[in-house]
Design an enzyme around this catalytic site. Structure first.
Site, PDB file in Angstrom:
ATOM      1  CE1 TYR A  17      -3.136   2.823   0.546  1.00 26.34           C
ATOM      2  CE2 TYR A  17      -3.548   2.068   2.659  1.00 26.34           C
ATOM      3  CZ  TYR A  17      -3.653   3.160   1.877  1.00 26.34           C
ATOM      4  OH  TYR A  17      -4.760   4.202   1.947  1.00 26.34           O
ATOM      5  CE  LYS A  34      -6.193   1.636  -1.147  1.00 26.95           C
ATOM      6  NZ  LYS A  34      -6.755   1.759   0.345  1.00 26.95           N
TER       7      LYS A  34
END
Length: 294
Positions: free
Chosen positions: A134, A163
């Site tokens: 992320y 992400k």
């Protein structure tokens, strides 16, 4: 491992009178189990993970796994700025039926590129399950370069997705064009969902997909099938609502909408988050009324 693609929902964490509201959590899980989502992600930013105690986090994950009953894979957000603590966090969930982990870049201490690579190698080594990197520099203070990400993927085969929440179109396009085939790029920038898919993203982890969920799934499906007109039409019905959902600190607007829809018993967040302003509440009331009428 199966390639991660489609729309993933980073589920909110319901609270009621200050406590985690497992009743509302079960209602949410039941609600979202039939929309064609690729999976649920618990304890991410939208789940207010920094304010949820470790025992509460585990209770939320256990309850979600039980409620979903195999209908959707459940991923768990595990993050921090201590590699030891993150590795221990992943290890603590290994006895549960979780599909994998969302691991945010270490925040506040702003490690250099080699530190980021070493961090992900260490924490990914705690599991054989998929790890989603992320990268959200405007929250963490550190940006994971694409070159460093590719080095992580080469060193840790179970790092299967990223992400991408850089908010940097040029970096995102470079990532999409250069990513190895084994790495799924999942946008975390809700307004860029259509653009990212059109440039090769495998899907998205989208807070706004709490609302009009089926339409988000339809956009992804239409792009995958190269049905551009259907994709643009569907996207045009949902993209105007996204600015309001991020008009104030996430997930305050989302929780307000879910409360108005009867999915949450309360819109409350934990401090330092509070509640949406009266002006935004009026806008969100109009939005939820439009969704109900659609």
């Amino acid at each position: 491992m199966t390639k991660l693609e489609g729309v993933y929902l980073p589920l909110v964490t319901p609270f009621y009178d200050g406590a985690v509201d497992l009743e509302s959590l079960r209602r949410l899980v039941d609600h979202y189990s039939g929309f064609g989502l690729a999976g649920l992600i618990m304890m991410g930013t939208t789940g207010e993970s920094p304010t949820v105690e470790p025992d509460e986090q585990r209770a939320v994950v256990v309850e979600t796994i039980q409620a979903v009953a195999g209908a959707l894979p459940v991923y768990v957000g595990v993050g921090g700025n201590s590699t030891r603590h993150v590795a221990a966090g992943i290890a603590s969930y290994e006895s549960l039926d979780v599909a994998g982990y969302l691991v945010v870049t270490p925040y506040y201490n702003r490690p250099p590129a080699d530190g980021l690579v070493a961090h992900y190698r260490a924490v990914a080594g705690e599991t054989e399950r998929p790890v989603i990197v992320y990268n959200v520099p405007y929250r963490t203070g550190v940006n994971l370069s694409n070159d460093a990400l590719f080095e992580i993927v080469a060193a840790a085969p179970n790092v299967r997705a990223v992400k991408d929440s850089t908010g940097n179109l040029m970096q995102s396009l470079d990532l999409l064009h250069r990513a190895p085939s084994e790495l799924s790029v999942l946008t975390g920038e809700d307004p860029m969902f259509f653009t990212s898919l059109a440039n090769g993203a495998a899907g998205g982890i989208l807070a706004s997909s709490h609302l009009a969920t089926r339409t988000f799934v339809e956009v992804a499906d239409a792009i995958a099938k190269q049905e551009l007109v259907r994709a643009r039409t569907a996207w045009g019905t949902i993209s105007p609502m996204i600015p309001s959902l991020f008009g104030e600190s996430n997930p305050m607007p989302l929780k307000y909408c879910l409360w108005r829809q009867g999915l949450l018993r309360s819109p409350e967040c934990r401090l330092p988050l509070t509640r949406v302003s009266a002006g935004l509440a009026a806008t969100l009331d109009e939005l939820t009324a439009q969704l109900a009428a659609a």
